[in-house]
Each structure stands twice: as structure tokens, then as C-alpha cells.
Design an enzyme around this catalytic site. Structure first.
Site: not given
Length: 169
Positions: A4, A8, A121
Site C-alpha cells: 500500500g 507520506m 486518523d
């Protein structure tokens, strides 16, 4: 192989010879590995995750640097993200959604109770499902400790998190 790619970093499947196991190896993109703030954030997220052992949090094994490449070694989850699952079907069944929410809420509660840690997040991309259906919370890259939250106030135009998933307050 690549597993994946995020904003960043890129995550690869790797093999840890010393312990004879597969790991997920997260490598900070070269454009971020020169900015000290990004490096500090990457290491802080790794340390936050490493300080927590919970069945619904992806375990962190190591963080380091090799030849200018900043990396994080963590538990490899043989499965898929909730985002991947949602891309195939528009919604989860109610029992499946409740199970995922219960497991992730347990992980978040544990992180808060243990370290005063806020993930910052929680998104479908950061919730991984094992092949047996267990949910695991990943990516502590934006995590903050309660002490940090108490001491800092974000500038009015500063934003932390993924816009579509951040709490409205």
C-alpha cells in the site's frame, strides 16, 4: 512486494530472517525523509505504537534508518483494509460493522487508558481486517499524547487528520 501507499510512506511485505516471519515494512518517502518535522512525526508515531500491546492494534517491531532510508517494521496483517472492503461493496452488514467498531473502540480506549494516546486518523484505510475477520488499528503516524494536546493549540488554519473522517469538533 508493495502492499500500500499513503500520503507520506509506502508499505511493503518483507521477510525478517532473524525471526523467520513476514513483516510489513513502512518506508518514509524520500521527499519527507529530509524534513526534520516529518522524521520526528514518523518516529513519534512508531514509538507510540510500540508502547502498546493490544489484540486490535497492529504491533510495531522496530523503527530505524538505513542508508538514509527511514523505516518502520510492524506486524503483517494477512487480510485487507476496511477501505478495500468498502470499495467492493457500498456498505458493511450491521453485525460486521458493530464488531469492527467494538474492536477498534476497545483499542482506542486501551491506548487512551495506557498512555493518554489519541490516534488522530481513524479511517477505513487504517483499519485492517485479518482473514479471520478481526479488526486491527494501524498507522499511529499522527497520534498525539494527552500532554501534547494539552500543551499545544493548533493554529486556526492547521488541520490534523483525514478530512472526511475527522471528528467535527
Amino acid at each position: 512486494r508493495e502492499l500500500g501507499r499513503g500520503g507520506m510512506a509506502t508499505v511493503f511485505l518483507a521477510y525478517q530472517r532473524s525471526l523467520d516471519r513476514d513483516v510489513a515494512l513502512k518506508i518514509l518517502g524520500s521527499e519527507f525523509s529530509i524534513a526534520q518535522d516529518d522524521i520526528d512525526q514518523f518516529i513519534r508515531g512508531a514509538r507510540a505504537a510500540a508502547g502498546i500491546s493490544h489484540p486490535h492494534i497492529v504491533q510495531t517491531y522496530a523503527v530505524g534508518e538505513s542508508e538514509g532510508c527511514l523505516f518502520l517494521s510492524m506486524e503483517h496483517i494477512d487480510g485487507r483494509s476496511v477501505a478495500s472492503l468498502l470499495s467492493r461493496s457500498a456498505r458493511l452488514s450491521v453485525p460486521q460493522a458493530l464488531l469492527i467498531v467494538k474492536q477498534i473502540a476497545s483499542a482506542l480506549d486501551y491506548a487512551w487508558d495506557l498512555q493518554g494516546l489519541v490516534h488522530m486518523d481513524v479511517t477505513p484505510d487504517n483499519i485492517l481486517l485479518t482473514t479471520s475477520g478481526e479488526a486491527k488499528l494501524a498507522d499511529m503516524g499522527l497520534a498525539k499524547f494527552k500532554a501534547e494536546l494539552d500543551q499545544e493549540s493548533l493554529a486556526e488554519d492547521e488541520f490534523v487528520g483525514t478530512p472526511a473522517y475527522v471528528a467535527p469538533e
